[in-house]
Design a protein around this motif. Structure first.
Motif, PDB file in Angstrom:
ATOM      1  N   THR A 111       0.822  -1.190   0.000  1.00 50.56           N
ATOM      2  CA  THR A 111       0.000   0.000   0.000  1.00 50.56           C
ATOM      3  C   THR A 111       0.868   1.256   0.000  1.00 50.56           C
ATOM      4  O   THR A 111       0.569   2.204  -0.708  1.00 50.56           O
ATOM      5  CB  THR A 111      -0.942   0.005   1.225  1.00 50.56           C
ATOM      6  N   LYS A 112       1.942   1.264   0.792  1.00 54.29           N
ATOM      7  CA  LYS A 112       2.811   2.431   0.872  1.00 54.29           C
ATOM      8  C   LYS A 112       3.427   2.744  -0.487  1.00 54.29           C
ATOM      9  O   LYS A 112       3.499   3.901  -0.899  1.00 54.29           O
ATOM     10  CB  LYS A 112       3.894   2.206   1.922  1.00 54.29           C
ATOM     11  N   LEU A 113       3.871   1.725  -1.196  1.00 51.00           N
ATOM     12  CA  LEU A 113       4.478   1.925  -2.509  1.00 51.00           C
ATOM     13  C   LEU A 113       3.472   2.506  -3.497  1.00 51.00           C
ATOM     14  O   LEU A 113       3.783   3.439  -4.231  1.00 51.00           O
ATOM     15  CB  LEU A 113       5.040   0.603  -3.041  1.00 51.00           C
ATOM     16  N   VAL A 114       2.258   1.970  -3.516  1.00 47.34           N
ATOM     17  CA  VAL A 114       1.236   2.452  -4.444  1.00 47.34           C
ATOM     18  C   VAL A 114       0.926   3.920  -4.202  1.00 47.34           C
ATOM     19  O   VAL A 114       0.708   4.679  -5.138  1.00 47.34           O
ATOM     20  CB  VAL A 114      -0.053   1.607  -4.331  1.00 47.34           C
ATOM     21  N   ASN A 115       0.933   4.350  -2.955  1.00 50.23           N
ATOM     22  CA  ASN A 115       0.597   5.734  -2.629  1.00 50.23           C
ATOM     23  C   ASN A 115       1.813   6.657  -2.645  1.00 50.23           C
ATOM     24  O   ASN A 115       1.717   7.806  -2.240  1.00 50.23           O
ATOM     25  CB  ASN A 115      -0.120   5.786  -1.276  1.00 50.23           C
ATOM     26  N   LEU A 144      -5.507  -0.125  -3.925  1.00 55.32           N
ATOM     27  CA  LEU A 144      -4.684   0.159  -2.750  1.00 55.32           C
ATOM     28  C   LEU A 144      -4.520   1.661  -2.529  1.00 55.32           C
ATOM     29  O   LEU A 144      -3.746   2.084  -1.680  1.00 55.32           O
ATOM     30  CB  LEU A 144      -3.308  -0.491  -2.912  1.00 55.32           C
ATOM     31  N   VAL A 145      -5.232   2.460  -3.294  1.00 54.13           N
ATOM     32  CA  VAL A 145      -5.111   3.917  -3.196  1.00 54.13           C
ATOM     33  C   VAL A 145      -5.734   4.405  -1.891  1.00 54.13           C
ATOM     34  O   VAL A 145      -6.835   3.995  -1.527  1.00 54.13           O
ATOM     35  CB  VAL A 145      -5.791   4.619  -4.398  1.00 54.13           C
ATOM     36  N   ASP A 146      -5.015   5.267  -1.213  1.00 56.92           N
ATOM     37  CA  ASP A 146      -5.516   5.898   0.006  1.00 56.92           C
ATOM     38  C   ASP A 146      -6.395   7.078  -0.425  1.00 56.92           C
ATOM     39  O   ASP A 146      -5.935   8.217  -0.488  1.00 56.92           O
ATOM     40  CB  ASP A 146      -4.349   6.378   0.866  1.00 56.92           C
TER      41      ASP A 146
END
Length: 173
Positions: free
Chosen positions: A1-5, A111-113
């Motif tokens: 998730t961190k990488l995607v955002n 996975l976008v915040d």
């Protein structure tokens, strides 16, 4: 998730040999389109839509997706997996496709915040001069930060569409 955002461009493939699963992750800027078809346990993946179409239609009749057709005709873009054909999907920005070859299942998950993205609306500038000054300062900082991460490395690689490099160079000129 961190990488995607994060502020990055990527298309990653992870094959778990023990679990017999493939995970494909796309950045949230949709920098590299990734089309795929998973039918009857067979997977076709490409960054070129026509390559997937040509491969799939060898063994399967393609059915038009009306929503995808209207989107294509209007030259609109939407962040779903729909394409012109029901049998072919595209990975939505900031999503992971999880394919379980053992169970022949496929799941697409964003996975976008979204709350974090919507909360980060930026600021309104009073004029173009203030914006240009802040933009130049930010570009210099970003380029400097990236350079500092690779200057001490013996081997580095930068994958880019080229537009950003030219744009930054022109803007800082």
């Amino acid at each position: 998730t961190k990488l995607v955002n994060s502020n990055s461009d990527f298309l990653l493939f992870y094959l778990g040999k023990k679990t017999n699963r493939l995970r494909i992750v796309l950045d949230q800027s949709n920098s590299i389109p990734c089309f795929f078809s998973y039918l009857n346990g067979h997977l076709v993946v490409s960054t070129q839509f026509t390559k997937v179409v040509n491969e799939v239609k060898k063994n399967t009749k393609l059915n038009v997706n009306l929503d995808g057709l209207i989107t294509w005709l209007l030259w609109e873009w939407h962040a779903t997996e729909k394409t012109l054909f029901e049998e072919i999907k595209v990975i939505p920005p900031g999503s992971v496709v999880d394919i379980d070859f053992g169970n022949k299942t496929l799941k697409i998950e964003s996975l976008v915040d979204l709350p974090g993205f919507l909360a980060n609306t930026g600021e309104i500038y009073p004029d173009e001069v203030t914006f240009a000054h802040d933009w130049k300062k930010m570009m210099l900082q970003v380029v400097s930060d990236r350079a500092n991460k690779v200057l001490d490395k013996k081997i580095t690689c930068d994958l880019s569409s080229g537009f950003d490099c030219t744009f930054v160079a022109y803007s800082l000129n």
